[in-house]
Design a protein around this motif. Sequence first.
Motif, mmCIF file in Angstrom:
data_model
loop_
_atom_site.group_PDB
_atom_site.id
_atom_site.type_symbol
_atom_site.label_atom_id
_atom_site.label_comp_id
_atom_site.label_asym_id
_atom_site.label_seq_id
_atom_site.Cartn_x
_atom_site.Cartn_y
_atom_site.Cartn_z
ATOM 1 N N ILE A 345 28.891 34.302 23.748
ATOM 2 C CA ILE A 345 28.354 34.284 25.114
ATOM 3 C C ILE A 345 27.276 33.208 25.222
ATOM 4 O O ILE A 345 27.203 32.474 26.217
ATOM 5 N N ALA A 346 26.436 33.101 24.183
ATOM 6 C CA ALA A 346 25.377 32.085 24.184
ATOM 7 C C ALA A 346 25.972 30.688 24.293
ATOM 8 O O ALA A 346 25.496 29.849 25.080
ATOM 9 N N TYR A 347 27.018 30.434 23.519
ATOM 10 C CA TYR A 347 27.618 29.099 23.550
ATOM 11 C C TYR A 347 28.364 28.841 24.857
ATOM 12 O O TYR A 347 28.385 27.702 25.350
ATOM 13 N N ASP A 348 28.948 29.867 25.436
ATOM 14 C CA ASP A 348 29.570 29.697 26.757
ATOM 15 C C ASP A 348 28.524 29.265 27.785
ATOM 16 O O ASP A 348 28.760 28.360 28.598
ATOM 17 N N ILE A 349 27.362 29.904 27.739
ATOM 18 C CA ILE A 349 26.283 29.549 28.672
ATOM 19 C C ILE A 349 25.846 28.105 28.452
ATOM 20 O O ILE A 349 25.702 27.326 29.405
ATOM 21 N N LEU A 350 25.646 27.729 27.199
ATOM 22 C CA LEU A 350 25.179 26.373 26.906
ATOM 23 C C LEU A 350 26.193 25.326 27.359
ATOM 24 O O LEU A 350 25.821 24.299 27.949
ATOM 25 N N HIS A 351 27.465 25.569 27.102
ATOM 26 C CA HIS A 351 28.482 24.591 27.509
ATOM 27 C C HIS A 351 28.592 24.509 29.030
ATOM 28 O O HIS A 351 28.757 23.415 29.589
ATOM 29 N N GLN A 352 28.497 25.644 29.703
ATOM 30 C CA GLN A 352 28.555 25.630 31.167
ATOM 31 C C GLN A 352 27.367 24.881 31.757
ATOM 32 O O GLN A 352 27.524 24.061 32.681
#
Length: 632
Positions: A345-352
Amino acid sequence: MINQETLFTLFPNGKIRILPKKTVIATPHQKVTSIYWLLEGSIDHYVSLDKPKKNVLVNKTAEPMTCIGWNGLNAPGRFYHATVVGSKEAELYEVPMDQIEQYLDSNPDSAFLRDIGQRIYYQFGQALSRQIKQMEHEHLPTAPSTLEPYVISPEPDTEEMITLMRRSPFMEAFEDEDLRELAGHTVRREYEPGEEIYHQREPTPGFYILIQGEVTIERHQEGVRFKHRTLSTPGFVFGWSCPLEMPDVCNAMATHKCSVYMIPTEQLRAILKAKPALGIRFHRRLIWLLGNHLQASFTRSVYLSIHHDQLTIHNLIEGHKSKLQLSSPIYQVPHLLKEYVTKPIAYDILHQLNQKGNAAEKFIASISLQLLRHDEKELKFMQGLNRIYESVTENAETDPEALRKACSASTRQLFEPLEVKISGWEQLPKSAGHIFIYNHLLNDPNYTLPNGFQITLDSHFISSLILDATYNSPGIRTVRMSKGPEYGHQDYYERLGYINVFTQDSDNAPARREQAKKIFYEQATAHLKAGENVIISPEGTSYASEESPGPFKMGAFNLAYQNPEVCIVPIVLFNFDKRIPANTYYARILEPLKLHEKVENEKQLKPFVYEYQRTFAAEVEKIRRLSDEQKK
């Protein structure tokens, strides 16, 4: 560049300040009310950490006319880091922000702002030099990134180009009229992987806008190649020294095939000179951009100081919270990074946010992703291990052969993005039905699945990347009998149809051991006669690469002696006990052995195995030296 005399002429109402050592000139998040120029002495820059509570020295400078407070030229107009007098005393020239703004309103020439940009860029070069010395043998994250596809016509119209420019945090501050002016002077360039775009210590040919692909910004110094940033987001800009009329402090190189738009240097300078208002806006924004890259270099210094990815990200966000909205999802990231199950979830947020956030969010997300690339790579690796496990345990298929193939496919996918070196392919027998032995290596405990089970990387590697790739069959492995509570081990291996053997890590049951030994020879012989390869670790347990191989047991050799037509094919492995970042996995296939050609009778078998272990150990040592040389 503007000298002291010119500065006094431009701002005659400024004031000279003489400050003693340790005087705090600026603190993080403090509103900028004046810009200072260093006349004599030295200043130190610190990043103030929230966790742990301390200040990290990130740069020192004694360069005359160094500028402090340039943050005030762009919103939110606050200092990013602490600045303190480092020398016995320092002499500075202070000019209030209102006088600066009055000057810019009445003097549309951008030379003054360009001079400030040059001062920041000089500090940026200083910071990179300091980090190279700070690094010594440290290796910063350089793992391959996932590229975002971006489609644009070979000969795009202006609107397409403006849409691309709008994706850039740098360009988003400009009006459409400004972007059209810049777009009208761009040329498209294509670069192949490994091709240099511009060189350190030389003026850049132009100002670049990334269309697609990946570009690495790196500095060469004292025999070290130091990667400052890797850009893969369409619309991001580089070649920052171009409008500053300075040699660049870094190289730019295409690490993947990439397409860029370039505004040639002379044309950009001509545009900014012909349109003074655009020149002012451009150089203000350039100061913002250079400040961000200076901050990125300071963040990396923190990373090198505390050696903790998550705390570095936490402190990066803390240092920029004055620029963030309270509702920004970036605040969730440090908390989500703490647990394996929430990391995706953290990486999804960062990429978005790296793609669609506001300027502050894009900056923090891009720096975070750069620093966390090893961690993200390991997360993907762990997800790959989960897929291997579930390809067996959660598969509706019940046929062991089909499950072994599914397991092999998942293993191949796991190793696909990793650095793997296999040699000795020519040593492999043309047909299957042989015994493959290898030095069994420990698994890093970080790669333990949530149920406590570890996928043995080395044996899975041999099955998938060597045997299945060559013979279209992953072969049959020997696996240790599990202990009672090891449900993960049981659920996995019981479905694969492997041969169970007792080892020192199995439950202690002497009667079962003797029975299992008999079953081992019967089952292994049957598989060999059926044309299946059998994979055996003769050590019976695992070791670290540096301690490998352990003492060989006789099982594999007795089996080969009982089946004279069968070869023993030795495979030497190295580094499978290491974590994946900056690691290369080595496998070397050695010359096959036919035991009846090596010994005349069974009595000679044990002495032969003892001597052969020394030969095998020498091969492990060769790979160890090769691995060490590759790291230099």
